[in-house]
Write an enzyme that holds these catalytic residues in place. Structure first.
Site, PDB file in Angstrom:
ATOM      1  N   HIS A   8       0.837  -1.203   0.000  1.00 25.17           N
ATOM      2  CA  HIS A   8       0.000   0.000   0.000  1.00 25.17           C
ATOM      3  C   HIS A   8       0.871   1.252   0.000  1.00 25.17           C
ATOM      4  CE1 HIS A   8      -3.537   2.473   1.388  1.00 25.17           C
ATOM      5  NE2 HIS A   8      -2.542   3.198   1.871  1.00 25.17           N
ATOM      6  N   GLU A   9       1.849   1.291   0.892  1.00 24.91           N
ATOM      7  CA  GLU A   9       2.719   2.462   0.984  1.00 24.91           C
ATOM      8  C   GLU A   9       3.619   2.589  -0.241  1.00 24.91           C
ATOM      9  OE1 GLU A   9       2.090   4.625   3.092  1.00 24.91           O
ATOM     10  OE2 GLU A   9       0.768   3.407   4.342  1.00 24.91           O
ATOM     11  N   HIS A  44       1.828   4.371  -2.936  1.00 25.00           N
ATOM     12  CA  HIS A  44       1.840   5.832  -2.774  1.00 25.00           C
ATOM     13  C   HIS A  44       3.084   6.436  -3.410  1.00 25.00           C
ATOM     14  CE1 HIS A  44      -1.742   6.554  -0.547  1.00 25.00           C
ATOM     15  NE2 HIS A  44      -1.389   5.885   0.523  1.00 25.00           N
ATOM     16  N   GLU A  56      -6.144   6.892  -1.445  1.00 30.81           N
ATOM     17  CA  GLU A  56      -6.141   5.715  -0.586  1.00 30.81           C
ATOM     18  C   GLU A  56      -6.791   4.513  -1.272  1.00 30.81           C
ATOM     19  OE1 GLU A  56      -4.497   5.354   2.099  1.00 30.81           O
ATOM     20  OE2 GLU A  56      -3.843   7.441   2.107  1.00 30.81           O
TER      21      GLU A  56
END
Length: 299
Positions: A167-168, A171, A246
């Site tokens: 997930h990070e 980003h 997100e």
């Protein structure tokens, strides 16, 4: 469908880059407007009848006189943010770098994810707290980093931890971190000016109330300035941050790990203990989970 998804992500990343540039371009002008507003308030305070015409002239004269200084300060602040953004962010969160031998599982999971996408591996940091959370930061390959809390590392199993790391990492791939860093540098400068002004006028109100009883007018000016700054901060954050980032990061995590159940399980666990009250509100926007607070913009 795959081609459409690729084009959509490309547009999203391009939009993030454009927003970063626009924010940087607006930064000195917003500071100049803030300076004008401050001098306008002081102009009102200095005239017996509160003549707005005189105050406006005073504000415009100040803006014309001080714009080189304002633009110079903005440029210096941006340069500081560019070269020291990683140090500033990690200092605000209390993150410390971690070596491979200290967290081999964490390193191996992130390394495998980066290899699968042909990416340079970001640096890893850990915040020594039982809270469960994580964030990605940085503006280029030299400063990209992923930070996790000790609580996250100790609580999640390897598959759940991998989902959070993915997930990070998404980003970083989507340029979300660059936009967030620019926003934090932007808002941080205005917050610094607001706090400095608050302390200065508080001292002025104290001295005036003791000598001439003019503290009430000064306090009105304080309220106006603080509301003005707060409104601008809200606009900046709403402009820069969106819920979509997100959702795309979640989708990117599933794409990288092929394990949506692990991400769901991680989200469930993290939501029970994600508060990081020691971190400034602007920086909390970067975290994997950002529980509502007194100043929540829904980012």
């Amino acid at each position: 469908m795959a081609q459409t998804a690729i084009l959509g992500l490309t547009s999203y990343r391009w939009n993030n880059n454009v927003k970063s540039i626009v924010l940087l371009a607006l930064f000195p002008f917003l500071l100049l407007v803030l300076v004008g507003a401050i001098f306008f308030l002081f102009g009102l305070m200095s005239t017996n009848g509160g003549q707005s015409g005189s105050a406006s002239g005073f504000a415009l004269s100040a803006m014309a006189a001080y714009w080189p200084l304002v633009f110079g300060v903005a440029a210096i602040w941006v340069v500081i943010g560019y070269f020291f953004n990683d140090a500033i962010i990690h200092a605000a969160t209390g993150a410390k770098p971690v070596a491979r031998e200290e967290a081999p599982v964490l390193y191996n999971l992130l390394e495998n994810l980066c290899i699968s996408r042909g990416l340079t591996m970001p640096r890893l940091y850990i915040i020594d707290t039982k809270v469960m959370n994580a964030y990605a930061s940085g503006i280029d390959t030299k400063s990209y980093a992923i930070t996790v809390t000790r609580g996250l590392l100790d609580t999640l199993n390897p598959r759940e931890l991998e989902a959070v790391l993915a997930h990070e990492l998404t980003h970083i791939i989507d340029r979300d971190t660059r936009l967030l860093i620019v926003t934090i540098v932007f808002v941080g400068m205005i917050s610094f000016i607001a706090q400095l002004l608050w302390r200065t006028i508080q001292f002025s109100a104290f001295t005036r109330s003791r000598s001439r009883g003019g503290g009430a007018l000064v306090m009105v000016a304080i309220a106006a300035v603080v509301m003005f700054v707060g409104y601008l901060l809200a606009l900046v954050l709403r402009f820069a941050l969106s819920r979509r980032r997100e959702l795309l990061a979640d989708a990117g995590s599933v794409e990288l790990t092929k394990n949506p159940d692990a991400l769901i399980a991680a989200l469930t666990k993290i939501s029970t203990n994600a508060q990081v009250p020691h971190v400034p509100s602007e920086v909390r926007q970067m975290f994997f989970e950002n529980p509502p607070s007194s100043f929540d913009l829904g980012g």
